[in-house]
Design an enzyme around this catalytic site. Structure first.
Site, mmCIF file in Angstrom:
data_model
loop_
_atom_site.group_PDB
_atom_site.id
_atom_site.type_symbol
_atom_site.label_atom_id
_atom_site.label_comp_id
_atom_site.label_asym_id
_atom_site.label_seq_id
_atom_site.Cartn_x
_atom_site.Cartn_y
_atom_site.Cartn_z
ATOM 1 N N PHE A 59 66.563 -51.177 -35.339
ATOM 2 C CA PHE A 59 66.597 -50.911 -33.890
ATOM 3 C C PHE A 59 66.439 -52.185 -33.043
ATOM 4 C CE2 PHE A 59 63.447 -49.441 -30.417
ATOM 5 C CZ PHE A 59 64.435 -49.404 -29.451
ATOM 6 N N LEU A 100 69.042 -53.189 -45.601
ATOM 7 C CA LEU A 100 69.689 -51.890 -45.331
ATOM 8 C C LEU A 100 68.929 -50.754 -46.005
ATOM 9 C CD1 LEU A 100 73.500 -52.825 -45.469
ATOM 10 C CD2 LEU A 100 71.986 -52.728 -43.478
ATOM 11 N N ALA A 140 61.962 -57.659 -39.882
ATOM 12 C CA ALA A 140 62.084 -56.767 -41.042
ATOM 13 C C ALA A 140 60.745 -56.129 -41.361
ATOM 14 C CB ALA A 140 62.599 -57.539 -42.254
ATOM 15 N N GLU A 199 58.830 -52.006 -42.633
ATOM 16 C CA GLU A 199 58.760 -50.549 -42.604
ATOM 17 C C GLU A 199 58.023 -50.252 -41.296
ATOM 18 O OE1 GLU A 199 59.986 -48.175 -44.480
ATOM 19 O OE2 GLU A 199 60.910 -49.572 -45.887
ATOM 20 N N ASP A 257 51.471 -53.688 -30.787
ATOM 21 C CA ASP A 257 50.181 -53.407 -30.136
ATOM 22 C C ASP A 257 49.301 -52.502 -30.994
ATOM 23 O OD1 ASP A 257 51.562 -51.012 -29.817
ATOM 24 O OD2 ASP A 257 51.318 -50.892 -27.642
ATOM 25 N N GLU A 258 49.904 -51.866 -32.021
ATOM 26 C CA GLU A 258 49.101 -50.956 -32.851
ATOM 27 C C GLU A 258 48.016 -51.684 -33.636
ATOM 28 O OE1 GLU A 258 50.947 -47.799 -34.993
ATOM 29 O OE2 GLU A 258 52.496 -47.530 -33.489
ATOM 30 N N TYR A 310 50.480 -48.285 -41.694
ATOM 31 C CA TYR A 310 51.469 -49.143 -41.013
ATOM 32 C C TYR A 310 50.766 -50.214 -40.191
ATOM 33 C CZ TYR A 310 54.429 -50.735 -37.179
ATOM 34 O OH TYR A 310 55.071 -51.525 -36.256
ATOM 35 N N ARG A 330 49.286 -35.662 -35.889
ATOM 36 C CA ARG A 330 49.379 -36.758 -36.874
ATOM 37 C C ARG A 330 47.955 -37.132 -37.303
ATOM 38 N NH1 ARG A 330 52.264 -42.063 -34.546
ATOM 39 N NH2 ARG A 330 54.139 -41.124 -35.384
ATOM 40 N N GLY A 382 44.787 -39.224 -37.887
ATOM 41 C CA GLY A 382 44.366 -40.537 -37.359
ATOM 42 C C GLY A 382 45.111 -40.953 -36.095
ATOM 43 N N HIS A 383 45.731 -39.989 -35.429
ATOM 44 C CA HIS A 383 46.632 -40.259 -34.286
ATOM 45 C C HIS A 383 45.983 -41.115 -33.184
ATOM 46 C CE1 HIS A 383 49.916 -38.174 -31.640
ATOM 47 N NE2 HIS A 383 50.012 -39.489 -31.625
HETATM 48 P P1 NAD Z 1 63.390 -50.377 -37.793
HETATM 49 O O1 NAD Z 1 62.703 -49.538 -38.809
HETATM 50 O O2 NAD Z 1 64.376 -49.752 -36.875
HETATM 51 O O3 NAD Z 1 64.159 -51.575 -38.532
HETATM 52 C C1 NAD Z 1 63.599 -52.289 -39.602
HETATM 53 C C2 NAD Z 1 64.720 -53.050 -40.299
HETATM 54 O O4 NAD Z 1 64.138 -53.825 -41.356
HETATM 55 C C3 NAD Z 1 65.786 -52.151 -40.938
HETATM 56 O O5 NAD Z 1 67.070 -52.630 -40.619
HETATM 57 C C4 NAD Z 1 65.513 -52.281 -42.434
HETATM 58 O O6 NAD Z 1 66.687 -52.138 -43.232
HETATM 59 C C5 NAD Z 1 64.943 -53.692 -42.516
HETATM 60 N N1 NAD Z 1 64.106 -53.882 -43.704
HETATM 61 C C6 NAD Z 1 63.109 -53.078 -44.153
HETATM 62 N N2 NAD Z 1 62.592 -53.567 -45.295
HETATM 63 C C7 NAD Z 1 63.263 -54.728 -45.564
HETATM 64 C C8 NAD Z 1 63.167 -55.696 -46.593
HETATM 65 N N3 NAD Z 1 62.280 -55.567 -47.597
HETATM 66 N N4 NAD Z 1 64.001 -56.751 -46.556
HETATM 67 C C9 NAD Z 1 64.912 -56.887 -45.558
HETATM 68 N N5 NAD Z 1 65.051 -55.992 -44.567
HETATM 69 C C10 NAD Z 1 64.236 -54.918 -44.567
HETATM 70 O O7 NAD Z 1 62.234 -51.109 -37.001
HETATM 71 P P2 NAD Z 1 62.138 -51.507 -35.446
HETATM 72 O O8 NAD Z 1 61.612 -50.368 -34.696
HETATM 73 O O9 NAD Z 1 63.387 -52.170 -35.054
HETATM 74 O O10 NAD Z 1 60.969 -52.587 -35.533
HETATM 75 C C11 NAD Z 1 61.267 -53.955 -35.819
HETATM 76 C C12 NAD Z 1 59.972 -54.747 -35.827
HETATM 77 O O11 NAD Z 1 59.328 -54.651 -34.563
HETATM 78 C C13 NAD Z 1 58.965 -54.260 -36.857
HETATM 79 O O12 NAD Z 1 58.341 -55.390 -37.426
HETATM 80 C C14 NAD Z 1 57.959 -53.453 -36.042
HETATM 81 O O13 NAD Z 1 56.689 -53.519 -36.620
HETATM 82 C C15 NAD Z 1 57.993 -54.191 -34.722
HETATM 83 N N6 NAD Z 1 57.694 -53.375 -33.521
HETATM 84 C C16 NAD Z 1 58.355 -52.214 -33.283
HETATM 85 C C17 NAD Z 1 58.126 -51.514 -32.092
HETATM 86 C C18 NAD Z 1 58.851 -50.240 -31.783
HETATM 87 O O14 NAD Z 1 58.522 -49.577 -30.799
HETATM 88 N N7 NAD Z 1 59.857 -49.830 -32.555
HETATM 89 C C19 NAD Z 1 57.200 -52.006 -31.174
HETATM 90 C C20 NAD Z 1 56.519 -53.205 -31.459
HETATM 91 C C21 NAD Z 1 56.788 -53.888 -32.634
HETATM 92 O O1 DAU Z 2 53.330 -49.290 -30.260
HETATM 93 C C1 DAU Z 2 54.319 -49.885 -31.037
HETATM 94 C C2 DAU Z 2 54.708 -48.971 -32.170
HETATM 95 O O2 DAU Z 2 55.437 -47.896 -31.601
HETATM 96 C C3 DAU Z 2 55.529 -49.673 -33.241
HETATM 97 O O3 DAU Z 2 54.723 -50.646 -33.850
HETATM 98 C C4 DAU Z 2 56.041 -48.689 -34.285
HETATM 99 O O4 DAU Z 2 56.903 -49.338 -35.199
HETATM 100 C C5 DAU Z 2 56.807 -47.594 -33.573
HETATM 101 O O5 DAU Z 2 57.252 -46.623 -34.507
HETATM 102 C C6 DAU Z 2 55.943 -46.930 -32.499
HETATM 103 O O6 DAU Z 2 54.851 -46.186 -33.096
HETATM 104 P P1 DAU Z 2 54.417 -44.749 -32.522
HETATM 105 O O7 DAU Z 2 53.684 -44.045 -33.593
HETATM 106 O O8 DAU Z 2 53.771 -44.880 -31.209
HETATM 107 O O9 DAU Z 2 55.890 -44.120 -32.292
HETATM 108 P P2 DAU Z 2 56.520 -42.688 -32.596
HETATM 109 O O10 DAU Z 2 57.856 -42.661 -31.928
HETATM 110 O O11 DAU Z 2 56.458 -42.329 -34.030
HETATM 111 O O12 DAU Z 2 55.558 -41.701 -31.804
HETATM 112 C C7 DAU Z 2 55.323 -41.843 -30.424
HETATM 113 C C8 DAU Z 2 54.326 -40.776 -30.007
HETATM 114 O O13 DAU Z 2 54.963 -39.497 -30.109
HETATM 115 C C9 DAU Z 2 53.101 -40.703 -30.890
HETATM 116 O O14 DAU Z 2 51.968 -40.388 -30.097
HETATM 117 C C10 DAU Z 2 53.406 -39.561 -31.849
HETATM 118 C C11 DAU Z 2 54.268 -38.638 -31.013
HETATM 119 N N1 DAU Z 2 55.302 -37.862 -31.742
HETATM 120 C C12 DAU Z 2 56.151 -38.529 -32.563
HETATM 121 C C13 DAU Z 2 57.118 -37.854 -33.259
HETATM 122 C C14 DAU Z 2 58.060 -38.592 -34.186
HETATM 123 C C15 DAU Z 2 55.404 -36.481 -31.557
HETATM 124 O O15 DAU Z 2 54.657 -35.874 -30.775
HETATM 125 N N2 DAU Z 2 56.378 -35.812 -32.247
HETATM 126 C C16 DAU Z 2 57.236 -36.439 -33.106
HETATM 127 O O16 DAU Z 2 58.082 -35.735 -33.737
#
Ligand code: NAD
Ligand code: DAU
Length: 339
Positions: A11, A35, A82, A84, A126-127, A153, A276, A278-279
């Site tokens: 993403f 991937l 990169a 999980e 921020d988590e 995570y 969830r 530990g939410h």
């Molecule tokens: P995502 O899950 O959409 O994408 C992760 C990507 O990493 C995928 O393309 C996957 O194929 C790749 N990947 C996973 N394991 C790998 C490995 N062993 N080697 C190479 N590639 C690998 O994640 P995202 O939401 O885009 O988050 C990206 C980064 O930003 C993460 O480090 C996450 O902790 C951080 N982050 C995410 C958010 C959010 O809201 N999504 C907010 C703050 C920080």
């Molecule tokens: O704060 C940054 C983090 O935000 C990133 O580090 C993580 O990678 C990213 O996944 C995200 O974590 P959250 O746990 O906050 O995101 P998620 O979209 O899973 O959930 C957002 C909120 O919505 C959370 O309070 C749980 C709730 N939720 C989530 C899902 C998937 C629901 O109520 N129903 C759902 O089906």
């Protein structure tokens, strides 16, 4: 300038690839991505047409492979997305989170020492700060808020952060870390709250809200995250942590109701499910440091960003429908059945 973007088929990484190719047409951008279920080459279809962009499939935990890549490419900057990234999956199966998020970061930093880089940037979250109580709205996460994680995570991301800072202190590796709040926008995998709710509401399917839906997240449009990382890798001070967030706090219920209103769908689709474990209750970033030091300002308010996002999902149905038609259904059944 040659930049390695790991996780660039996911993403935020893919949005960052497009941001770089547009803003710096002279830069070479290499994406390394394994991937996994979250990575999608379709997302990079347009980038692949750009001669300054290269995609490499590989695992950041594969030491020999990563060292060979660094040796042959000679990167200037590494931006490590990169990971999980889904909290719920980390509760089901923590092991791969520790491997990718901690050991993968170590391998990339070891390679950055062996084949020196100008900057190693770690994309954190921020988590790592844990959560804030709902009844103390005056509290925000600052960069020296103690790390206090809740899920496997967030514990894996905090561990990686500590390792990154140790490589700065011990080996003088030129690192920076950013800790961003929840992102949303194009190419967001539909296991996460916003794309899950949009894709299900469009099919008139029930919307699973955890607990009472009162948990608060601080939403940032993904392009604003990209602009912040851009500033940090070019102008940020090495050894520093920068928080990224734009004061867009919403309860989950507010977010879901906004999406329903935008799509013209009824609130009766909302279905409360078991919480969830530990939410975390509330996340809220204080972005003063990045604003004052680097002049970063977010451009998109939540009310505008959510409209843009809903529009994107309406216009890119085949992107998310292809995902829903694959392994995803098994995931959804496993996570939500009996909940
Ligand atoms: P995502 O899950 O959409 O994408 C992760 C990507 O990493 C995928 O393309 C996957 O194929 C790749 N990947 C996973 N394991 C790998 C490995 N062993 N080697 C190479 N590639 C690998 O994640 P995202 O939401 O885009 O988050 C990206 C980064 O930003 C993460 O480090 C996450 O902790 C951080 N982050 C995410 C958010 C959010 O809201 N999504 C907010 C703050 C920080
Ligand atoms: O704060 C940054 C983090 O935000 C990133 O580090 C993580 O990678 C990213 O996944 C995200 O974590 P959250 O746990 O906050 O995101 P998620 O979209 O899973 O959930 C957002 C909120 O919505 C959370 O309070 C749980 C709730 N939720 C989530 C899902 C998937 C629901 O109520 N129903 C759902 O089906």
């Amino acid at each position: 300038m040659k930049i390695l973007v790991t996780g660039g088929a996911g993403f935020i990484g893919s949005n960052f690839v497009y941001y770089l190719l547009k803003k710096y047409p002279e830069y070479k951008v290499v994406c390394l991505d394994m991937l996994t279920y979250a990575g999608n080459l379709e997302t990079l279809e347009d980038a692949l047409k750009n001669e300054n962009f290269t995609f490499v499939k590989g695992d950041i935990t594969d030491r020999d492979f990563v060292f060979d890549l660094f040796s042959s490419e000679g990167f200037d900057v590494i931006v490590n997305f990169a990971a999980e990234s889904h909290v719920d999956r980390s509760i089901e199966d923590p092991g791969v989170f520790l491997k990718t998020n901690i050991l993968g970061t170590q391998v990339l930093m070891d390679a950055s020492r062996e084949y020196p880089v100008k900057r190693f940037h770690q994309v954190s979250t921020d988590e790592v700060y844990g959560d804030l109580p709902l009844d103390r709205p005056e509290l925000f996460f600052v960069e020296d808020t103690p790390l206090h994680t809740s899920s496997p995570y967030s514990a894996s991301k905090a561990s990686a952060d500590l390792l990154v800072l140790s490589y700065f202190r011990t080996f003088k590796l030129p690192v920076t870390i950013s800790r961003c709040s929840n992102n949303y926008g194009p190419y967001h995998f539909p296991e996460k709250l916003i794309p899950l709710m949009i894709s299900r509401a469009l099919k008139d399917e029930s919307l699973p809200v955890y607990g009472k839906g009162e948990n608060v997240r601080d939403w940032l449009y993904v392009e604003d995250h990209c602009s912040a990382i851009d500033l940090i890798i070019h102008k940020g001070r090495v050894g520093e942590v920068y928080n990224i967030g734009g004061h867009n706090e919403r309860t989950n219920l507010q977010v879901v109701k906004t999406i329903l209103a935008e799509l013209g769908k009824p609130e009766s689709l909302i279905h409360y499910v078991t919480d969830r474990p530990g939410h975390d209750m509330r996340y809220a970033i204080d972005p003063t440091k990045i604003k004052e030091e680097l002049g970063w300002e977010p451009e998109t308010k939540f009310d505008d960003g959510i409209k843009l996002t809903v529009k994107w999902y309406l216009e890119h149905k085949s992107w998310w429908e292809n995902i829903l038609n694959g392994e995803y259904q098994n995931y959804f059944d496993k996570m939500y059945q009996d909940r």
